[in-house]
Enzyme design. Sequence first.
Site, mmCIF file in Angstrom:
data_model
loop_
_atom_site.group_PDB
_atom_site.id
_atom_site.type_symbol
_atom_site.label_atom_id
_atom_site.label_comp_id
_atom_site.label_asym_id
_atom_site.label_seq_id
_atom_site.Cartn_x
_atom_site.Cartn_y
_atom_site.Cartn_z
ATOM 1 N N LYS A 158 0.928 -1.268 -0.082
ATOM 2 C CA LYS A 158 -0.103 0.155 -0.036
ATOM 3 C C LYS A 158 1.134 1.098 -0.231
ATOM 4 C CE LYS A 158 -3.684 -2.375 2.287
ATOM 5 N NZ LYS A 158 -4.460 -2.866 3.259
ATOM 6 N N ASP A 213 -11.321 2.934 3.880
ATOM 7 C CA ASP A 213 -11.572 1.552 3.843
ATOM 8 C C ASP A 213 -13.118 1.335 3.715
ATOM 9 O OD1 ASP A 213 -9.722 -0.392 3.419
ATOM 10 O OD2 ASP A 213 -9.277 -0.629 5.487
ATOM 11 N N GLN A 240 -4.771 -1.339 9.422
ATOM 12 C CA GLN A 240 -4.456 -3.043 8.845
ATOM 13 C C GLN A 240 -5.392 -3.958 9.679
ATOM 14 O OE1 GLN A 240 -3.455 -3.612 5.552
ATOM 15 N NE2 GLN A 240 -3.945 -5.558 6.156
#
Length: 283
Positions: A51, A118, A95
Amino acid sequence: MQIIDGKEISNRVKERVKAEAIALKDMGITPTLAVILVGEDKASQTYVASKEKSTIACEMGSVAHKLPESTTQDELLALIELLNADDSIDGILVQLPLPKHIDSNKILEAIDPSKDVDGFHPINVGKLNSGLDGFVPCTPLGIMELLKEYNIEVSGKNAVVIGRSNIVGKPMAALLLNAGATVTIAHSKTKDLAKVCQNAQIIVVAVGKPNFLTADMVNDGAVVIDVGINRLDNGKLVGDCDYDNVAPKCSMITPVPGGVGPMTIAMLLSNTLKSAKNRKLKG
Ligand code: NAP
């Protein structure tokens, strides 16, 4: 049968994001993503590194917070508060999975919904289900982009989503529903799954089991989207679909690797750009 090339479409998305990020830079705006990693999980470390690399390659800012496994929930909440208040940060991604002593729901709810790239915050989940503009989870958003790029008509189609996770299955079903499909969500309690799938023109399989979707479950001419990522004992990466036998029956299918996988990071970058534009251009 046509193979849906997720690598190519993801590169197109990334090029588009990069061009817009460069244009914003000329206006003094650098879209910036903060990624938080807690603990030493190897797969998570790889995802976070990837990422960071992709964010920088798209001319955007990348800030990584790598915290020890022993980090407390309160310490993590305090960091999220700092990032929420920091105007230079446009996207915040925690994460997953988090260590067991931390309540993931509490953490995801602490993220400012306007920086929730997200799309896991309940406010963004609610917006998706109400058909309002918000942040949509990256994997299903990437699948919608694939369907659009390959001119796959969704409206009026029967779609089956196998899997009901908050990350893939549920948001995928909401997006297909919003796009006019008649959607069935299947899961581990579903009876006679083969029959349910045989009625579908679009099947999205997100279960996490190799060879789960077999040829007898698939209607001739169906579009099959394979979200699964499974590492076999021999090291080979496969999806959830018995690809060799299913593919000949399909009109289109995503391979693994090279299908849905590359789209996820591309849509994360796209969401980060969207956040920067929302927050810094629209005042
Ligand atoms: P998950 O949270 O484990 O959910 C799996 C779903 O599959 C659950 O809803 C489960 O039903 C259902 N399921 C399990 N066994 C089943 C059965 N026999 N029949 C029907 N449904 C069954 O997994 P996830 O996070 O959604 O991920 C799914 C897969 O996609 C994994 O392989 C993951 O690695 C992959 N993935 C890929 C990407 C990408 O970027 N390509 C992103 C995210 C995930 P219940 O709810 O009833 O238990």
